[in-house]
Every structure is written in structure tokens, then in C-alpha cells.
Design an enzyme around this catalytic site. Structure first.
Site, PDB file in Angstrom:
ATOM      1  N   ALA A  18       0.833  -1.209   0.000  1.00 31.92           N
ATOM      2  CA  ALA A  18       0.000   0.000   0.000  1.00 31.92           C
ATOM      3  C   ALA A  18       0.865   1.256   0.000  1.00 31.92           C
ATOM      4  O   ALA A  18       0.602   2.211  -0.743  1.00 31.92           O
ATOM      5  CB  ALA A  18      -0.920   0.002   1.221  1.00 31.92           C
ATOM      6  N   SER A  42       9.736   0.990   8.698  1.00 29.95           N
ATOM      7  CA  SER A  42      10.660   0.292   9.573  1.00 29.95           C
ATOM      8  C   SER A  42      10.950  -1.106   9.034  1.00 29.95           C
ATOM      9  O   SER A  42      10.086  -1.990   9.111  1.00 29.95           O
ATOM     10  CB  SER A  42      10.042   0.187  10.972  1.00 29.95           C
ATOM     11  OG  SER A  42      10.695  -0.823  11.688  1.00 29.95           O
ATOM     12  N   VAL A  50       1.581 -10.900   2.709  1.00 32.43           N
ATOM     13  CA  VAL A  50       0.593 -11.675   1.956  1.00 32.43           C
ATOM     14  C   VAL A  50      -0.128 -10.683   1.040  1.00 32.43           C
ATOM     15  O   VAL A  50       0.142  -9.495   1.079  1.00 32.43           O
ATOM     16  CB  VAL A  50      -0.425 -12.403   2.860  1.00 32.43           C
ATOM     17  CG1 VAL A  50       0.162 -13.633   3.477  1.00 32.43           C
ATOM     18  CG2 VAL A  50      -1.009 -11.471   3.899  1.00 32.43           C
ATOM     19  N   LYS A  81      -3.741 -13.756 -14.189  1.00 28.64           N
ATOM     20  CA  LYS A  81      -4.951 -14.222 -13.494  1.00 28.64           C
ATOM     21  C   LYS A  81      -6.172 -13.791 -14.304  1.00 28.64           C
ATOM     22  O   LYS A  81      -6.419 -12.594 -14.466  1.00 28.64           O
ATOM     23  CB  LYS A  81      -4.996 -13.597 -12.096  1.00 28.64           C
ATOM     24  CG  LYS A  81      -6.298 -13.818 -11.347  1.00 28.64           C
ATOM     25  CD  LYS A  81      -6.269 -13.152  -9.984  1.00 28.64           C
ATOM     26  CE  LYS A  81      -7.630 -13.194  -9.315  1.00 28.64           C
ATOM     27  NZ  LYS A  81      -7.646 -12.458  -8.040  1.00 28.64           N
ATOM     28  N   PRO A 101     -15.207 -14.454 -13.861  1.00 33.04           N
ATOM     29  CA  PRO A 101     -14.209 -13.806 -14.725  1.00 33.04           C
ATOM     30  C   PRO A 101     -14.135 -12.306 -14.459  1.00 33.04           C
ATOM     31  O   PRO A 101     -15.062 -11.720 -13.905  1.00 33.04           O
ATOM     32  CB  PRO A 101     -14.790 -14.042 -16.125  1.00 33.04           C
ATOM     33  CG  PRO A 101     -16.280 -14.053 -15.912  1.00 33.04           C
ATOM     34  CD  PRO A 101     -16.518 -14.606 -14.519  1.00 33.04           C
ATOM     35  N   LEU A 336      -4.181  -1.575   4.692  1.00 31.48           N
ATOM     36  CA  LEU A 336      -4.767  -2.237   5.857  1.00 31.48           C
ATOM     37  C   LEU A 336      -5.081  -1.251   6.979  1.00 31.48           C
ATOM     38  O   LEU A 336      -5.938  -1.518   7.820  1.00 31.48           O
ATOM     39  CB  LEU A 336      -3.817  -3.328   6.362  1.00 31.48           C
ATOM     40  CG  LEU A 336      -3.579  -4.486   5.374  1.00 31.48           C
ATOM     41  CD1 LEU A 336      -2.497  -5.420   5.900  1.00 31.48           C
ATOM     42  CD2 LEU A 336      -4.862  -5.254   5.092  1.00 31.48           C
TER      43      LEU A 336
HETATM   44  C1  LIG Z   1      -4.664 -13.396   4.810  1.00 32.57           C
HETATM   45  C2  LIG Z   1      -4.584 -12.225   3.881  1.00 32.57           C
HETATM   46  C3  LIG Z   1      -4.654 -12.427   2.515  1.00 32.57           C
HETATM   47  C4  LIG Z   1      -4.628 -11.334   1.644  1.00 32.57           C
HETATM   48  N1  LIG Z   1      -4.774 -11.541   0.291  1.00 32.57           N
HETATM   49  C5  LIG Z   1      -4.842 -10.466  -0.527  1.00 32.57           C
HETATM   50  C6  LIG Z   1      -4.996 -10.615  -1.928  1.00 32.57           C
HETATM   51  O1  LIG Z   1      -5.055 -11.721  -2.462  1.00 32.57           O
HETATM   52  N2  LIG Z   1      -5.044  -9.509  -2.697  1.00 32.57           N
HETATM   53  C7  LIG Z   1      -4.941  -8.260  -2.170  1.00 32.57           C
HETATM   54  O2  LIG Z   1      -5.024  -7.271  -2.914  1.00 32.57           O
HETATM   55  N3  LIG Z   1      -4.759  -8.101  -0.861  1.00 32.57           N
HETATM   56  C8  LIG Z   1      -4.708  -9.145  -0.031  1.00 32.57           C
HETATM   57  N4  LIG Z   1      -4.502  -8.955   1.288  1.00 32.57           N
HETATM   58  C9  LIG Z   1      -4.276  -7.603   1.775  1.00 32.57           C
HETATM   59  C10 LIG Z   1      -2.834  -7.226   1.488  1.00 32.57           C
HETATM   60  O3  LIG Z   1      -1.970  -8.083   2.191  1.00 32.57           O
HETATM   61  C11 LIG Z   1      -2.577  -5.804   1.902  1.00 32.57           C
HETATM   62  O4  LIG Z   1      -3.583  -4.962   1.446  1.00 32.57           O
HETATM   63  C12 LIG Z   1      -1.284  -5.324   1.298  1.00 32.57           C
HETATM   64  O5  LIG Z   1      -0.245  -6.205   1.581  1.00 32.57           O
HETATM   65  C13 LIG Z   1      -0.942  -3.960   1.795  1.00 32.57           C
HETATM   66  O6  LIG Z   1      -0.613  -4.003   3.167  1.00 32.57           O
HETATM   67  P1  LIG Z   1      -0.148  -2.662   3.820  1.00 32.57           P
HETATM   68  O7  LIG Z   1       0.914  -2.071   2.989  1.00 32.57           O
HETATM   69  O8  LIG Z   1      -1.339  -1.842   4.109  1.00 32.57           O
HETATM   70  O9  LIG Z   1       0.422  -3.148   5.231  1.00 32.57           O
HETATM   71  P2  LIG Z   1       1.809  -3.895   5.600  1.00 32.57           P
HETATM   72  O10 LIG Z   1       2.284  -4.771   4.532  1.00 32.57           O
HETATM   73  O11 LIG Z   1       1.571  -4.490   6.950  1.00 32.57           O
HETATM   74  O12 LIG Z   1       2.830  -2.708   5.729  1.00 32.57           O
HETATM   75  C14 LIG Z   1       2.874  -1.847   6.853  1.00 32.57           C
HETATM   76  C15 LIG Z   1       4.114  -0.996   6.768  1.00 32.57           C
HETATM   77  O13 LIG Z   1       4.115  -0.063   7.845  1.00 32.57           O
HETATM   78  C16 LIG Z   1       5.385  -0.086   8.465  1.00 32.57           C
HETATM   79  N5  LIG Z   1       5.263   0.314   9.861  1.00 32.57           N
HETATM   80  C17 LIG Z   1       4.374  -0.127  10.790  1.00 32.57           C
HETATM   81  N6  LIG Z   1       4.608   0.479  11.977  1.00 32.57           N
HETATM   82  C18 LIG Z   1       5.661   1.326  11.776  1.00 32.57           C
HETATM   83  C19 LIG Z   1       6.380   2.230  12.610  1.00 32.57           C
HETATM   84  N7  LIG Z   1       6.088   2.390  13.895  1.00 32.57           N
HETATM   85  N8  LIG Z   1       7.393   2.918  12.052  1.00 32.57           N
HETATM   86  C20 LIG Z   1       7.730   2.781  10.763  1.00 32.57           C
HETATM   87  N9  LIG Z   1       7.092   1.947   9.938  1.00 32.57           N
HETATM   88  C21 LIG Z   1       6.072   1.223  10.435  1.00 32.57           C
HETATM   89  C22 LIG Z   1       5.854  -1.526   8.308  1.00 32.57           C
HETATM   90  O14 LIG Z   1       7.228  -1.623   8.461  1.00 32.57           O
HETATM   91  C23 LIG Z   1       5.407  -1.792   6.870  1.00 32.57           C
HETATM   92  O15 LIG Z   1       6.364  -1.274   5.973  1.00 32.57           O
HETATM   93  C24 LIG Z   1      -4.492 -10.031   2.167  1.00 32.57           C
HETATM   94  C25 LIG Z   1      -4.381  -9.844   3.538  1.00 32.57           C
HETATM   95  C26 LIG Z   1      -4.429 -10.925   4.405  1.00 32.57           C
HETATM   96  C27 LIG Z   1      -4.330 -10.675   5.870  1.00 32.57           C
END
Ligand SMILES: Cc1cc2nc3c(=O)[nH]c(=O)nc-3n(C[C@H](O)[C@H](O)[C@H](O)COP(=O)(O)OP(=O)(O)OC[C@H]3O[C@@H](n4cnc5c(N)ncnc54)[C@H](O)[C@@H]3O)c2cc1C
Length: 500
Positions: A18, A42, A50, A81, A101, A336
Site C-alpha cells: 500500500a 521500519s 501476503v 490471473k 471472470p 490495511l
Molecule cells: C490473509 C490475507 C490475505 C490477503 N490476500 C490479498 C490478496 O489476495 N489480494 C490483495 O489485494 N490483498 C490481499 N490482502 C491484503 C494485502 O496483504 C494488503 O492490502 C497489502 O499487503 C498492503 O498491506 P499494507 O501495505 O497496508 O500493510 P503492511 O504490509 O503491513 O505494511 C505496513 C508498513 O508499515 C510499516 N510500519 C508499521 N509500523 C511502523 C512504525 N512504527 N514505524 C515505521 N514503519 C512502520 C511496516 O514496516 C510496513 O512497511 C491479504 C491480507 C491478508 C491478511
């Protein structure tokens, strides 16, 4: 390049998918006009790692940035896909499995016939109405074809990708940093406010203070800025969606995979099978109220044929719902930290891209002020809720009777109003296209094609023994004609073996 005030300095907290997707999009939008984007993340905390399936929105993202498939797919172990095959969600004979689809241009020719036959079958006519027969993408997936047609055939279907989430993050980071996005690998320890809803700076380990005009919270489920510091309200979807955990483990390929995600029903949830070039991603998404973590892991291992000591399983907790307002004060939540519905239709990155793109438009249209914030927040909330309704339908309409989990889902009356209205429209013989527009607006989260595929794919029709011949004078769409048309189209697509 449009004229206007100088774009702001934006700090993105988080370097998961994200964070980097948002940074790339905002830099693409404003970088050339002096807008600065900094990503603070971090490495010690790391990313969730995932999220390996996408919708066609990810293709649109790469196309917008001008990144060719040959540049990124190999680097991220990515595969094509064409859609999702749902297996075991219904016990109705003949409807144990169906393909959902991504809609494409050829479907304009076959969808009306499918909708017509669904309408007739809903009224009790014995006509063919299984979604697998009517859409090019399901034929291509079945035949393991590439979604990229020969040059002489200009009607390619929409498609998404499967990819390694860690490698995608690294690829996007390198791409963004190479174009001027600043990367600060630092842990944020505190957040300094300058007003009730204004963030002044991130206070990082080592005493560094990072200021910005605007902040994007991509800190994952922790939602450090939006939920924790600004107190943005979180709306849980728990009463509609029971799944709150996942256990994941990769396996090696045992056969040549098809260009599709498999979503297979389990005793207390479902499991995905996602083929990458390097491995298969597997995960069981389940309700902790209905199965223990140990039993879920054992059930997944049995299903994919992996012994207890053959590979490590990772347990993940999921917080299912969304923030009330994605944009609060000078902070946007994306990924997330903003919300998560559950991975069934792989929509999380889709919403990230939608959020960042729509935010850029709204922020700029308001002269980099919050003028359009409320409208933006309403649109994002509607998109979340629209996707939620479609996903809840998979559970509510399930025809399984073999576990409490499925029985409770099938009997769940705590449904969102929009979903109730769609289900009512189906069973009271309304036109689903018109109902979808009326209930879900002019740009619904899911088109009527998807609603037809889901409800027909589950076999939501009168029982087979009650079906009647069509009365004289009423005609069904000819499945033979559609089949011939789709088979002729399919011949324009090369074979696809992601492992070769
Ligand atoms: C079981 C599961 C299956 C999934 N399958 C899919 C899928 O098929 N397709 C899809 O589109 N999405 C899917 N998702 C969602 C997908 O994983 C997330 O939307 C995507 O990975 C983005 O995550 P994110 O970047 O929001 O969070 P994260 O990957 O958790 O990144 C958070 C970031 O914040 C940083 N951070 C946190 N706290 C601090 C701090 N105090 N200081 C500095 N940095 C910090 C971390 O280091 C990290 O870089 C799935 C999720 C789950 C749980």
C-alpha cells in the site's frame, strides 16, 4: 501537465504494497510539478507479506506508470490471473464449482444471453445458465491460455496478476526511489499533533523529526496515524463476515497451474491456491469462533498434501471492517490501516489504487485543501461497502449444510440493506442490471455480470425437478452459438505455461 498551486510535501508511513503503490501514484501525479513524496518505514517491523492476487486495477496501475509487464513480472514471480474459480461453495447438483471472470469486451456479446437465460431459469424454465459456459475468460483459463491475444485479435479480456508481495514491494521501492521518491528506513516512535486533527511530524528512532504538509497512513493493521493518533472510528464488518484469521504456507508446484486463483470451501472458511512462477501460495481464511488455529492448520495441510514438518505455517489475525473516514485532517489512510474486507475477491490493492487515485483528484480539485474531503470519504466508504456486500453474498448464499460455520452463514440475517435488496431482486425476478444500478449506484462495486455469475454459479434457481420446458413463443439464448463464438475467439490466444 495541469497548472495550479504547488503540490504538497507528502510523507507516507509504511513500505508495504500500500505504501509503495501510493507513493508511486502520488509522485506520478505531482512529482514533475515539485511535489515531494517521502516514504518512512521500519524494516525491523517489516510488511505483512501476503496479498498475492490482484484485480485488473493492478494492470491499470502499471500501465499508468508506464511499467511494462516484462519489466516487473519476472522480478516479482508474477503470473496472469483471468479470474477466480470457486469450488465447493454450493451443494446444488451441477453447481459445485464456477468461474468468476473479470469482464472483458467479448462478454458484451455473450452476457445478454446469459442474463436472459438466468432470468428464464429463475422463473423455472429448464434452460442452461451455468456461468462457466458464457465467458471467454473461463474458457481461456480452462484451456490454460494466455490472456494476451495474437495481434490480429483486438478483444483481450481484462486480467489481473498473481505476484510475490515482498518482491512487488521491493520492485516498487526501487522504481520510486529511482525517480525521486525519498526513502527513510526509520521506526516511528511518536506522532506530534499541531491541532486536534492535524499531524505536525513523525518522531522517529534516533530523535529524527519528519515534517510534511500531508501524511498517508500505510502502517498496516496498526493504523498508527489514522486510528491510533487521530482516533478515526473503525467500523467492524464482523457481524457480516465471520472470518478473522488466516494460516498461510507455500508449497512447490505439483502440476502446471492454470491462470486463475482457486478459492475452495473448507469446513470453517475457504482456502486459496495462488500460482506464482516460483511456488504456490496457499492460505486458509477461517473463523476462530468455528475452528482452532491448530485444526485449521491441520485441515489446510491435509488439503494441500503437506506434512507437519514439511513447511512452516504463518498465522495471521485479520481486522475486518473499514475506517469511517479515510481522509481525516491532513491524513489519508490507505491499505490495511484504512480497512480490510477479507481476501476472497482479492480487492485490497484494488482499493489502495482507487483511494490514492481518487484522493489525488479530490485534493488537487480543491487546490490542495480539504474542500472535497467529505465527498471523497463518501465515495471510498461506498466502494468498501459495495465490495463487502458482494463478498457477504458468497457466505449468505452458500448451500452447504455440513458444518455450523456454513449453516450459520447461510442463516445470517444481519445483512447490509443493499445486499438484502439484491437478493430480493434475484428471487422476485427483477432485472439484475437495473436493480444493481438502482441499489448500488451508477458505478457499482460489482457489475451485474458478477452478480449473475455468483448467484447462478451457486445454482440459486428453482430445484431441478421443478424446472419446466419453455412455453411456446419464448426463446432461450442459444448456448451452442455462444460456445462456437467463444471457442473461435479462444483460438486467437496462445497457450500459457507460467512455469516454462
Ligand atoms: C490473509 C490475507 C490475505 C490477503 N490476500 C490479498 C490478496 O489476495 N489480494 C490483495 O489485494 N490483498 C490481499 N490482502 C491484503 C494485502 O496483504 C494488503 O492490502 C497489502 O499487503 C498492503 O498491506 P499494507 O501495505 O497496508 O500493510 P503492511 O504490509 O503491513 O505494511 C505496513 C508498513 O508499515 C510499516 N510500519 C508499521 N509500523 C511502523 C512504525 N512504527 N514505524 C515505521 N514503519 C512502520 C511496516 O514496516 C510496513 O512497511 C491479504 C491480507 C491478508 C491478511
Amino acid at each position: 501537465m495541469s497548472e495550479g498551486p504547488k503540490p504538497p510535501h507528502i510523507v507516507v508511513l509504511g513500505g508495504g504494497s500500500a505504501g509503495w503503490i501510493t507513493a508511486c501514484l502520488l509522485h506520478h501525479e505531482w512529482g514533475a510539478r515539485g511535489g515531494k513524496v517521502t516514504v518512512v518505514e521500519s524494516p525491523a517491523i517489516g510488511i505483512i507479506g501476503v496479498g498475492e492476487g490482484s484485480t485488473p486495477q493492478l494492470k491499470a496501475f502499471f500501465d499508468l506508470l508506464g511499467i511494462a509487464e516484462r519489466e516487473w513480472m519476472g522480478a516479482c514471480d508474477a503470473t496472469y490471473k483471468l479470474g477466480i474459480r470457486f469450488t465447493g461453495w454450493s451443494e446444488t447438483p451441477g453447481f459445485e464449482s464456477y468461474f468468476h471472470p473479470f469482464p472483458g469486451p467479448v462478454d458484451l456479446h455473450s452476457e445478454p444471453g446469459f442474463a436472459q437465460n438466468c432470468a428464464l431459469r429463475r422463473k423455472g424454465a429448464d434452460v442452461p445458465a451455468h456461468p462457466d459456459d458464457w465467458f471467454l475468460a473461463s474458457i481461456l483459463a480452462e484451456q490454460s491460455k494466455s490472456p494476451r491475444a495474437e495481434e490480429t485479435f483486438p478483444f483481450a479480456p481484462s486480467y489481473g496478476y498473481h505476484f510475490d508481495a515482498h518482491k512487488l514491494g521491493t520492485f516498487l521501492r526501487d522504481w520510486a526511489v529511482g525517480r525521486g521518491v525519498e526513502h527513510r528506513p526509520l521506526k516511528v516512535e511518536e506522532v506530534e499533533l499541531s491541532g486536534e486533527q492535524e499531524i505536525a511530524a513523525l518522531l522517529c528512532e534516533g530523535g529524527e523529526r519528519i515534517e510534511a504538509d500531508f501524511f498517508v497512513d500505510c502502517s498496516g493493521f496498526a493504523s498508527i496515524l489514522s486510528q491510533q493518533r487521530l482516533g478515526t472510528r473503525f467500523i467492524s464488518f464482523g457481524e457480516n463476515l465471520f472470518n478473522d484469521r488466516a494460516v498461510v504456507m507455500p508449497t512447490a508446484h505439483s502440476s502446471t497451474p492454470r491462470p486463475q486463483t482457486d478459492a475452495i470451501a473448507m469446513s470453517a472458511g475457504w482456502r486459496w491456491s495462488i500460482p506464482l512462477t516460483s511456488r504456490v501460495g496457499n492460505g486458509y481464511v477461517y473463523s476462530s469462533r468455528h475452528i482452532s488455529d491448530e485444526d485449521a492448520e491441520a485441515e489446510l495441510r491435509a488439503a494441500i498434501g503437506t506434512e507437519k514438518d514439511a513447511g512452516e505455517a504463518r498465522l495471521l489475525h485479520m481486522k475486518v471492517g473499514r475506517v469511517e473516514n479515510s481522509w481525516t485532517g491532513n491524513c489519508l489512510a490507505a491499505g490495511l490501516s484504512q480497512g480490510f474486507i477479507e481476501p476472497l475477491e482479492a480487492t485490497a490493492l484494488h482499493i489502495v489504487i482507487y483511494t490514492a487515485t481518487d484522493f489525488a483528484k479530490a485534493f488537487e480539485a480543491g487546490g490542495f485543501t480539504p474542500k472535497h474531503r467529505d465527498t471523497f470519504n463518501r465515495r471510498i466508504a461506498e466502494r468498501y461497502d459495495g465490495i463487502r456486500d458482494y463478498i457477504v453474498a458468497h457466505y449468505r448464499m452458500n448451500g452447504r449444510t455440513d458444518s455450523d460455520y456454513w449453516r450459520e452463514n447461510g442463516a445470517n440475517e444481519a445483512l447490509p440493506e443493499g445486499l438484502k435488496a439484491m437478493i430480493t431482486a434475484w428471487f422476485t425476478h427483477e432485472d439484475i442490471g437495473s436493480a444493481n444500478r438502482e441499489i448500488n449506484g451508477r458505478t457499482p462495486a460489482y457489475p451485474s455480470l458478477s452478480w449473475h455469475c455468483l448467484l447462478a454459479g451457486y445454482g440459486c434457481f428453482p430445484d431441478r425437478e421443478k424446472l419446466q420446458q419453455l412455453p411456446a413463443g419464448i426463446e432461450a439464448a442459444s448456448l451452442e452459438d455462444v460456445r462456437a463464438m467463444l471457442q473461435a475467439c479462444a483460438r486467437n490466444f496462445p497457450d500459457y505455461d507460467p512455469l516454462s
